[in-house]
Design a protein around this motif. Structure first.
Motif, short mmCIF file in Angstrom:
data_model
loop_
_atom_site.label_atom_id
_atom_site.label_comp_id
_atom_site.label_asym_id
_atom_site.label_seq_id
_atom_site.Cartn_x
_atom_site.Cartn_y
_atom_site.Cartn_z
N ARG A 33 0.79 -1.22 0.00
CA ARG A 33 0.00 0.00 0.00
C ARG A 33 0.83 1.28 0.00
NH1 ARG A 33 -5.03 -1.68 4.02
NH2 ARG A 33 -6.22 -2.74 2.38
N GLY A 34 2.13 1.12 -0.02
CA GLY A 34 2.99 2.30 -0.06
C GLY A 34 3.51 2.61 -1.46
N ARG A 35 2.99 1.92 -2.49
CA ARG A 35 3.59 2.04 -3.81
C ARG A 35 3.66 3.48 -4.34
NH1 ARG A 35 4.92 -1.38 -8.06
NH2 ARG A 35 6.28 -0.18 -9.43
N PHE A 36 2.58 4.23 -4.17
CA PHE A 36 2.62 5.62 -4.67
C PHE A 36 3.77 6.38 -4.02
CE2 PHE A 36 -1.66 7.11 -6.63
CZ PHE A 36 -1.66 6.03 -7.48
N TRP A 37 3.96 6.14 -2.73
CA TRP A 37 4.95 6.92 -1.98
C TRP A 37 6.37 6.45 -2.28
CZ3 TRP A 37 1.44 9.97 -2.19
CH2 TRP A 37 0.14 9.62 -1.88
N MET B 16 -6.49 7.51 3.14
CA MET B 16 -6.93 7.82 4.50
C MET B 16 -7.36 6.56 5.23
SD MET B 16 -9.43 11.12 4.10
CE MET B 16 -10.15 11.17 5.73
N LYS B 17 -8.10 5.73 4.49
CA LYS B 17 -8.60 4.49 5.07
C LYS B 17 -7.43 3.58 5.45
CE LYS B 17 -10.82 1.84 2.15
NZ LYS B 17 -11.89 1.57 1.18
N TRP B 18 -6.40 3.57 4.63
CA TRP B 18 -5.24 2.72 4.89
C TRP B 18 -4.38 3.28 6.03
CZ3 TRP B 18 -3.44 2.00 -0.92
CH2 TRP B 18 -4.36 1.15 -1.56
N GLY B 19 -4.43 4.58 6.26
CA GLY B 19 -3.73 5.16 7.41
C GLY B 19 -2.48 5.94 7.05
N GLY B 20 -2.24 6.98 7.86
CA GLY B 20 -1.12 7.90 7.62
C GLY B 20 0.25 7.31 7.88
N ASP B 21 0.30 6.17 8.59
CA ASP B 21 1.63 5.59 8.85
C ASP B 21 2.26 5.03 7.58
OD1 ASP B 21 -0.64 3.92 9.13
OD2 ASP B 21 0.61 2.30 9.90
N ILE B 22 1.45 4.75 6.56
CA ILE B 22 2.02 4.20 5.31
C ILE B 22 2.84 5.26 4.55
CG2 ILE B 22 1.48 3.13 3.08
CD1 ILE B 22 -0.78 1.63 4.59
N PRO B 23 2.25 6.42 4.20
CA PRO B 23 3.09 7.44 3.55
C PRO B 23 4.23 7.93 4.44
CG PRO B 23 0.88 8.30 4.00
CD PRO B 23 0.83 6.83 4.22
N ALA B 24 4.04 7.86 5.75
CA ALA B 24 5.07 8.35 6.67
C ALA B 24 6.39 7.58 6.54
CB ALA B 24 4.56 8.28 8.11
#
Ligand code: ATP
Ligand code: MG
Length: 650
Positions: free
Chosen positions: A340-344, A366-374
């Protein structure tokens, strides 16, 4: 709407002024609004002059045959030359035009000089197949560089393209081929999506089987899988293009020469084949891309995540960015592959500085959560864009904080397939943005919010969004159906001559615009017009909610009752108190009038392939009708699940 105006419900007071450095170096400043207000046509002439014209125009606008506009009459130019060759001639041949990122992780960077050679070869190849100016070419392709090459090659030889989403069915492709009477189809063997190889050629075959207009099918090899083959009709792209010369002299075409046909998303009904032409279209996509994204071609890396099969891909992957000599990322796959971090990961890998995506994607993140892009380094980002639907204020704030690190301006861009280019959007170096507002019409663009009678509403009011002046990239018609063109867009306000976009909007106390979704979706509850967008935004502002769709269903006592479909962020699915809590939350945010009568928790919402919620289908379910046109739906089984869950007793 049966009332004169739309109730003005949500009250959002947060403001975000532009970063000082951006304001000081912005491509376009407040001055542009003043200049355009003083001399609108002169302003557009100046923007047209950003392009290379083989022959200058005689008249900026000929509006004598309204609603059929002609812009830059008598002028001649070549779109592909403007998007590729002139940058090479100016010494930028080594600059990367496209960083292609395949879903499996393969990548390839294409410079402007390479792009020029590929486009020339493809133009020569199409010519060898007998394609001449005016012939239509259908393109049914995944997100790979050859798709961009194919579009530019068509533009180069004056053959209008009709791009069809790779995920559309054979039947959808066939109806678009027949409608445009396409002579050639360009497709691929397949593509990578969600970790698997998806076939394309069998669907293409099914579509062209018996299609009278199609003479040849060109097949790009992407995945290398076995494909069915019809000798005499099918040709490998690489075999045909490899043996062509990489030199091709671009012929200039009339400013009003057709550039492409593109079908609308089908959110509100049967898709319409929208026709765009050459000079005015390129002028406005190029200018708006330069102004709204503040593109600095020597330093920025731009990424638009849209599929090339919808208008955002045409205007803001192909024609706008390339005309401005952008370096951009083109990504083949989904945001959750391999994780789920592919875009980032993509943003960090290419140091993307300008990102353009859709509210549907933002709500998913948003649903996946902010810790992923972080987990990724997103410090290269400086401007964030949104398009496709109204962006809920909560999603806007999340985007700003979790993706933009609190420092990047968000440009919410309102426009349509029909408008060809952005119409209402903030300038990132000028506007103090407001979460959920597209702010005001761009320089040179004029829009109004009016009542049913066509009277402009005062600041603070709501109503119908209309465009009261022609614009360079406006549609030139619905392909083959001038009556549908007049009926759909020009019949609502015949006296005033307004273009009616189909959307509702409100003006706040400063005169800034808030798009409120389709007028057809606006609900009438106990005598109040209520926008679905505002109720959805209220629901999304609750921490348990990831996404919401709201419709008005017929009701004997109140006229309509508000039925909402909610996707939770995760964690509270089993909580029996949540239903009442969400209803109370909407009452607190907006008022008792907007309180949903029913809340249905669902796992998915029906969406078009371009990611828009199809409320008309939810309304069909809520009112127990059979479903309308579902041909552009991503996944038709979603509707069965929703229909099975909805208790009709209410
Ligand atoms: P159809 O016309 O076939 O029903 P569609 O309207 O979804 O399909 P598009 O041209 O892709 O086809 O979408 C344009 C519409 O998308 C606009 O009319 C508007 O409703 C919505 N839209 C796009 N951008 C924004 C935005 N920034 N804010 C609010 N709404 C937007
Ligand atoms: Mg539309």
């Amino acid at each position: 709407m049966s009332e004169e105006t739309l109730s003005n419900l949500l009250n959002e007071t947060r403001r975000f002024p532009p970063p000082a450095e951006l304001a000081a170096t912005a491509n376009v400043t407040e001055e542009a609004y003043r200049q355009a207000a003083a001399d609108r046509l002169g302003f557009w002439a100046e923007q047209a002059a950003r392009l290379h014209w083989e022959q200058p125009w005689d008249e900026v606008l000929d509006w004598s045959d309204r609603p059929f506009a002609r812009w830059f009459t008598g002028g001649r130019l070549n779109v592909a030359y403007n998007c590729v060759d002139r940058h090479v001639e100016a010494g930028h041949g080594e600059q990367i035009a496209i960083h292609f990122e395949g879903e499996p992780g393969d990548s390839r960077s294409v410079s402007y000089a390479e792009l020029q050679r590929e486009v020339c070869r493809a133009a020569n190849a199409l010519t060898e197949l007998g394609v001449v100016a005016g012939d239509r070419v259908a393109i049914y392709m995944p997100m790979i560089p050859e798709t961009v090459v194919a579009m530019l090659a068509c533009a180069r030889i004056g053959a209008p393209h009709s791009v069809v989403f790779a995920a559309f069915s054979a039947a959808a492709l066939r109806s678009r081929i027949d409608d445009a009477e396409a002579k050639v189809l360009i497709t691929a063997d397949g593509y990578h999506r969600r970790g698997t190889v998806v076939d394309l050629k069998p669907q293409a075959d099914e579509a062209v089987d018996g299609a009278e207009s199609i003479e040849k099918v060109l097949v790009v090899r992407r995945t290398g899988q076995q494909v069915p083959w019809q000798d005499g009709r099918d040709l490998w792209w690489h075999e045909l293009t490899d043996r062509q010369s990489d030199q091709h002299t671009a012929e200039a075409f009339d400013s009003e020469h057709p550039l492409f046909i593109l079908y609308t998303s089908g959110t509100t009904g049967r898709p319409k084949g929208i026709l765009h032409t050459t000079g005015g279209y390129l002028t406005q996509v190029s200018y708006t891309h330069h102004a709204v994204f503040d593109l600095k071609p020597d330093t920025d890396v731009y990424w638009c995540t849209a599929d090339v099969g919808w208008v955002t891909g045409h205007s803001y992957i192909v024609y706008g960015p390339l005309s401005n000599r952008a370096t951009q990322v083109l990504y083949e796959g989904t945001p959750d592959t391999p994780d789920r971090g592919r875009f980032w990961h993509n943003v960090a890998k290419y140091k993307v500085s300008i990102l353009y995506t859709a509210p549907t994607a933002i709500r998913t993140f948003m649903k996946w959560g902010g810790d992923i892009p972080a987990k990724s380094d997103l410090s290269s980002l400086r401007i964030l864009g949104s398009v496709g639907e109204p962006i809920n204020p909560e999603a806007w704030i999340w985007y700003r904080e979790h993706i933009g690190g609190g420092r990047c301006p968000i440009v919410d861009t309102w426009w349509q397939t029909e408008t060809g280019a952005m119409m209402i959007a903030p300038l990132p170096g000028v506007a103090a943005t407001k979460p959920g507002s597209a702010m005001r019409p761009l320089p040179g663009i004029s829009a109004q919010v009016v009542t049913n009678a066509g009277v402009p509403v005062p600041d603070g009011g709501g109503g119908l969004l209309v465009l009261d002046q022609p614009w360079p990239s406006m549609l030139r018609g619905v392909w083959g159906d001038p009556e549908r063109f007049r009926d759909t867009y020009w019949s609502r306000f015949p006296e005033q001559g307004y273009y009616f976009a189909g959307d509702g909007a409100k003006k706040d106390a400063d005169g800034d615009l808030w798009l409120l979704g389709r007028v057809d979706d606006i609900m009438l509850v106990s005598g109040h017009n209520i926008s679905t967008t505002e109720v959805e935004s209220a629901l999304v502002s609750h921490p348990a909610v990831a996404e919401a769709a709201v419709v008005g269903a017929k009701d004997e006592t109140t006229g309509q009752r508000i039925v909402s479909f909610v996707i939770l962020r995760g964690g509270r699915e089993e909580d029996p108190g949540l239903d009442a809590e969400l209803k109370a939350h909407v009452t607190k945010e907006i008022g008792p009038i907007a309180r949903p009568r029913q809340i249905q928790f669902v796992a998915e919402l029906p969406k078009t392939r371009s990611g828009k919620i199809m409320r008309r289908l939810l309304k069909d379910v809520a009112e127990e009708r059979s479903l309308g046109d579902t041909t552009t739906l991503t996944d038709a089984s979603v509707m069965d699940l929703i229909a099975a869950k909805l208790p009709h007793a209410a």
